[in-house]
Design a protein around this motif. Structure first.
Motif, mmCIF file in Angstrom:
data_model
loop_
_atom_site.group_PDB
_atom_site.id
_atom_site.type_symbol
_atom_site.label_atom_id
_atom_site.label_comp_id
_atom_site.label_asym_id
_atom_site.label_seq_id
_atom_site.Cartn_x
_atom_site.Cartn_y
_atom_site.Cartn_z
ATOM 1 N N GLY A 190 0.803 -1.209 0.000
ATOM 2 C CA GLY A 190 0.000 0.000 0.000
ATOM 3 C C GLY A 190 0.837 1.260 0.000
ATOM 4 O O GLY A 190 2.040 1.243 0.250
ATOM 5 N N LEU A 231 -3.556 -1.379 -1.188
ATOM 6 C CA LEU A 231 -4.467 -0.487 -0.467
ATOM 7 C C LEU A 231 -3.999 0.959 -0.598
ATOM 8 O O LEU A 231 -2.817 1.245 -0.427
ATOM 9 N N GLU A 232 -4.945 1.856 -0.884
ATOM 10 C CA GLU A 232 -4.592 3.272 -1.009
ATOM 11 C C GLU A 232 -5.635 4.158 -0.339
ATOM 12 O O GLU A 232 -6.686 4.433 -0.910
#
Length: 126
Positions: free
Chosen positions: A20, A44-45
């Motif tokens: 991420g 994931l961001e």
């Protein structure tokens, strides 16, 4: 404040390899390519984009998932929240508002080797 320039990668039993970055980091292909090299399955961001910047940032950043062969979850306050697969399949897409809670069910993503990670980036900037 710039960080160390190294993306975290965590191996999990249930979700595979997860990596991420936050917000504007997605604008740097060479940084995000670390997740491609690490064969991340899911990225994931968390982001903070709003107004006309939100959809524009989503369009640009969505190609990092394709370039690097991972599924991508983007949550934001007031921009575009989305879940994309490594082939740019859209599992979730929604303009969001501040303090909105998102619940979405997605399949288990698996890293997909790409030519971009193997050296395609040498032929121009994506």
């Amino acid at each position: 404040v710039p960080g160390p320039g190294v993306l975290p990668v965590v191996d999990t039993e249930k979700f595979g390899r997860i990596s991420g970055a936050i917000c504007f980091d997605m604008e740097f292909p060479s940084l995000i390519r670390q997740a491609g090299y690490a064969e991340a399955d899911f990225f994931l961001e968390p982001a903070a984009t709003w107004g006309p910047v939100g959809p524009m940032a989503f369009r640009v950043e969505s190609w990092r998932a394709v370039e690097n062969g991972f599924g991508w979850f983007r949550c934001t306050d007031g921009g575009v929240a989305a879940v994309l697969g490594p082939n740019h399949q859209t599992y979730y897409f929604r303009p969001t508002s501040v303090d909105e809670v998102i619940t979405v069910q997605v399949p288990r993503f698996y890293h997909k080797p790409t030519l971009f990670v193997a050296g395609g980036w040498l032929f121009g900037r994506a």
